[in-house]
Design a protein around this motif. Sequence first.
Motif, PDB file in Angstrom:
ATOM      1  N   PHE A 122       0.839  -1.186   0.000  1.00 33.69           N
ATOM      2  CA  PHE A 122       0.000   0.000   0.000  1.00 33.69           C
ATOM      3  C   PHE A 122       0.885   1.251   0.000  1.00 33.69           C
ATOM      4  N   ASP A 123       0.408   2.297  -0.679  1.00 38.26           N
ATOM      5  CA  ASP A 123       1.210   3.515  -0.776  1.00 38.26           C
ATOM      6  C   ASP A 123       0.291   4.725  -0.920  1.00 38.26           C
ATOM      7  N   GLN A 124       0.497   5.726  -0.066  1.00 36.20           N
ATOM      8  CA  GLN A 124      -0.287   6.946  -0.132  1.00 36.20           C
ATOM      9  C   GLN A 124       0.623   8.162  -0.273  1.00 36.20           C
ATOM     10  N   SER A 125       1.893   7.973  -0.561  1.00 36.60           N
ATOM     11  CA  SER A 125       2.822   9.093  -0.670  1.00 36.60           C
ATOM     12  C   SER A 125       2.523   9.918  -1.911  1.00 36.60           C
ATOM     13  N   VAL A 128       2.579  14.679   8.140  1.00 33.66           N
ATOM     14  CA  VAL A 128       2.291  13.957   6.905  1.00 33.66           C
ATOM     15  C   VAL A 128       2.685  12.481   6.984  1.00 33.66           C
ATOM     16  N   PRO A 129       3.897  12.114   7.440  1.00 32.65           N
ATOM     17  CA  PRO A 129       4.231  10.681   7.508  1.00 32.65           C
ATOM     18  C   PRO A 129       3.293   9.905   8.424  1.00 32.65           C
ATOM     19  N   TYR A 130       2.902  10.530   9.531  1.00 27.72           N
ATOM     20  CA  TYR A 130       1.991   9.874  10.468  1.00 27.72           C
ATOM     21  C   TYR A 130       0.623   9.670   9.809  1.00 27.72           C
ATOM     22  N   GLY A 131       0.173  10.696   9.085  1.00 26.08           N
ATOM     23  CA  GLY A 131      -1.103  10.584   8.385  1.00 26.08           C
ATOM     24  C   GLY A 131      -1.072   9.545   7.283  1.00 26.08           C
ATOM     25  N   ASN A 132       0.063   9.480   6.557  1.00 28.43           N
ATOM     26  CA  ASN A 132       0.193   8.481   5.494  1.00 28.43           C
ATOM     27  C   ASN A 132       0.128   7.067   6.055  1.00 28.43           C
ATOM     28  N   TYR A 133       0.745   6.861   7.214  1.00 32.59           N
ATOM     29  CA  TYR A 133       0.708   5.533   7.828  1.00 32.59           C
ATOM     30  C   TYR A 133      -0.731   5.171   8.219  1.00 32.59           C
ATOM     31  N   ALA A 148     -23.315  21.856 -10.600  1.00 30.04           N
ATOM     32  CA  ALA A 148     -21.974  21.517 -11.092  1.00 30.04           C
ATOM     33  C   ALA A 148     -21.040  22.725 -11.069  1.00 30.04           C
ATOM     34  N   LEU A 149     -21.595  23.915 -11.273  1.00 31.87           N
ATOM     35  CA  LEU A 149     -20.784  25.133 -11.264  1.00 31.87           C
ATOM     36  C   LEU A 149     -20.252  25.455  -9.868  1.00 31.87           C
ATOM     37  N   ARG A 150     -20.834  24.854  -8.845  1.00 28.99           N
ATOM     38  CA  ARG A 150     -20.397  25.087  -7.463  1.00 28.99           C
ATOM     39  C   ARG A 150     -19.345  24.078  -7.005  1.00 28.99           C
ATOM     40  N   MET A 151     -19.044  23.092  -7.830  1.00 29.61           N
ATOM     41  CA  MET A 151     -18.135  22.012  -7.440  1.00 29.61           C
ATOM     42  C   MET A 151     -16.705  22.526  -7.295  1.00 29.61           C
ATOM     43  N   LYS A 152     -16.002  22.000  -6.275  1.00 26.03           N
ATOM     44  CA  LYS A 152     -14.619  22.386  -6.010  1.00 26.03           C
ATOM     45  C   LYS A 152     -13.714  21.157  -6.053  1.00 26.03           C
ATOM     46  N   VAL A 153     -12.416  21.438  -6.162  1.00 22.87           N
ATOM     47  CA  VAL A 153     -11.420  20.367  -6.207  1.00 22.87           C
ATOM     48  C   VAL A 153     -10.625  20.378  -4.907  1.00 22.87           C
ATOM     49  N   ASP A 154     -10.387  19.199  -4.332  1.00 20.18           N
ATOM     50  CA  ASP A 154      -9.605  19.118  -3.098  1.00 20.18           C
ATOM     51  C   ASP A 154      -8.910  17.753  -3.028  1.00 20.18           C
ATOM     52  N   THR A 155      -7.575  17.781  -3.069  1.00 18.66           N
ATOM     53  CA  THR A 155      -6.808  16.534  -2.964  1.00 18.66           C
ATOM     54  C   THR A 155      -5.975  16.500  -1.683  1.00 18.66           C
ATOM     55  N   GLU A 156      -6.250  17.395  -0.736  1.00 22.52           N
ATOM     56  CA  GLU A 156      -5.471  17.442   0.500  1.00 22.52           C
ATOM     57  C   GLU A 156      -5.753  16.180   1.312  1.00 22.52           C
ATOM     58  N   PHE A 157      -4.675  15.446   1.638  1.00 17.03           N
ATOM     59  CA  PHE A 157      -4.855  14.112   2.211  1.00 17.03           C
ATOM     60  C   PHE A 157      -5.554  14.126   3.565  1.00 17.03           C
TER      61      PHE A 157
END
Length: 870
Positions: free
Chosen positions: A39-42, A288-293, A510-519
């Motif tokens: 498994f990898d979330q980095s 971040v490393p703790y969250g990834n684990y 749909a015009l109100r939709m936002k993007v968020d990839t913050e883990f």
Amino acid sequence: MNKFIGSYIRFVIRMPKIMLFVLAVISLILFSGMFRLKFDQSIESFMPQGDPEYMLYQKVKAEFGDNDRFIIMAVSGKPIWSTKTLLKMDRLISDLEEFKEFDEQKELRRIHLLKQTLSSDIPTFSSLLAVFSYDPAYDRFLRRTISLSTLPSGLIPPEERKRILRSAGIFLKLKKRIYIDKIISPLTMEDISGNNDTLETYPLIDKDDEGRRIIPVTQAGIAKFKKRLLKNPAFRQGIYAVDPHTGRITDFCVIIKFTSIINRNPMVKEVRNIIASYPELHIIASGVPYGNYEFNEYMQRDLYENVPLVLLVMTIIFFLNFRSLRGVILPLTTLGLSTTWTMGLMGFLGIKITTVGITLPPLLIAVGSSYSIHILNQYYADFDLIRARGVRRGLFDAMSHISTTVILSGLTTFAAFMTLITSRVSAIEEWGVFSAIGVLFSVLIAITLIPAALELLPLTYPAGLLHDGKKKKKRVVDRVLVILAKGAVKHYKKVFAVTLIVIAISLAGALRMKVDTEFLHYFKPDDPMRINSKIIGDKFGGGWGFDIVIDSKHSGEVKTPEFLKTIEKIRKWLTAPGNEDLNVGRTDAFSDFIKRMNMAMNGDDPKYYRIPDSKADIVDYLEIFSGEDDNSDGRVDAFEPFVDADFSKINMLVRLTKKTKKRVGTSEIRRIIKKIDRHLDRVLPRGYTHEITGYPVAEVKLAYYVVSGQMWGLALSLGFVCLVIMLLFRRFAAGPLALIDMVVTIIINFGVMGWFGISLDAVTSIIAAITVGIGVDDTIHFLNSYRSIKTPEMSVSDAIEKTMYVSGKAILFTSLALVFGFVVLVTSNFLPVVLFALLIALTMVNTTIGSILLVPSAIRLTGIDLDRRK
């Protein structure tokens, strides 16, 4: 193609045992690959390695170190200013320091003594600890390792001895890799003193001749340590936290900075074990490393928990549909093998499971069930024909027809998923490839295993589908199909009117939709990771952040007061009361050292904690400073995260925390970076340049790739499916007709996301591809059946109604399997996966309604001709 499929089905029916044996052998081989899955979330598993932002990020890390991905802990005890608390904290840090360096001879002695003790006639817990009484760190490792069921005075069972040795081996491997670069804490920190024209560092906690910290045991000693800690203003909110109301120190900070090793999960696991061994201390960990684990742990838990749930749901669906043992076992075996083949292949190829990849097993199980249901449904629909013509001949006719449709559906689904290879996000690209391969496996196994098994099994119709042993029951699903058929035939204009209203509402959403990839936002609001991150942000200014590199382009320019004062003005602006929207909790920079040196050379007077006005003073301070330079790169080791060897540029470390009501997601970080970027363009002197990089910046770029990949992949998949349908039916109008339900479903999906505030992320971004890939299956089944049933003498309305009775049942049950197959993912630990499950379930409902209501309504409205052309 029909001839090839027919030949293959004929071979399967003639050689069923051989084909089943081949499937079993392949399954056994690929099953072993599943044990290699990791498994990898980095961020490395998502970002393309050639991306300019990613390359800059790696370049800055190479020059200044990895300063934005660290573990940060708030440590406190009752009372915090006591010898007991300080001793416990010292042991905690000593346990962590075991992984900063590797002494091979020392470790080999430890292993030798351990093996020798455990191989004795009567090894006990107490005798084992007695052997390592001279080695406190290893003693504590053994205490963490030994099972609680082993009493201190009792014998260590043989199995427990083996487990201890295995743990010792893992411990040794971790130490060999040297994961930890630096530990920053009040017990490890050094400050600067100035005496007799010399500047030198001294530890806040004194050490003995062997380098061990001397923890104060008297109130006077503790007071001395406290005085040293409070002397340096930079330490406040850096290595200790203060209650804003009382001004008292509430927590000490421990920061673990890592070496360049990317996969830090094994070390984080050990850090968690170490933390758990100190229940007397109150420790809050983040970073971040703790969250990834934690992320990886949740992913594994999801995989192990969700797959059995999906299988249970599928079992119920199969039973409700077929009411027979073979109607349950054959589909279950099919989808089990297809999932095993796909995941096993990933294991052999070294493809790691990411946040996106965790959805693969449920997807393959749900999709595989669709093909199995269609094949078995055809078998029971043609049961009288098979009995009349004989099993082999009748089975061949039934399976050849449905297999062609299944293969065509599978190929279009394969193509739709493969369009995701256009994504620049590595994890989404891999998901596209292996979901497409999984679809091919599902089709191949379904058209092989089920016909082969049916050839070997006795010809029987499910008793549960009979009434009085003869007449087939009319079930609820049949009544539903009657209603839908009448709606499509008699009220098709109303159907389209309602559809247009829904589309209008969805487009507005749909015009109100936002993007968020913050883990961090992948965790639920009440998850400890989210809570701990907020606590760490309040106490120490944040558990993650980014780097601002400011380059003067002139060697030695960093040593000028003008440069350093510019840096201080920028830092002050970043944390100013009027700039809470920047969400900057703390900054660290090279100027802190210069200010502390100036203060030290002026009797530690706090008013001199500032940049001196003279360049000569700064140069003198640096010349008389006696810091260590272990790697001989021209920089004192303590300076390395902050300044380059030529003293031409500095690296400012900026920590993020939540200061406003807005969540600090990808969209907000993008705005923050743009605002900082504009400010730096205004205030930096002519000729200076700046670069902003780090983990949050990489996630902003990742969000861009998610959106661009979504749009491009969606257009490509729709275009390809349209082309395939036109070629299949040899009608230009057939392509747009087949896309109606998918386009409407995608618009509704985006609308729901916008209205309910569901962000587009790496997980939810694949929904559109799934909609096209799976939605087209039902449409092809309906259109292909309609074309086969419609004769020149038959009216469009009659053909639609008859098609509904023939293929509608299979479509409803496959959709039911898909909906409930994905709904079980709501038990996931990840918020995006939960939302993904609900959105996919809604999507499958919409595509089903579209294929058996909207598409037939369109046929009725347009009267499109789908008759086969000679």
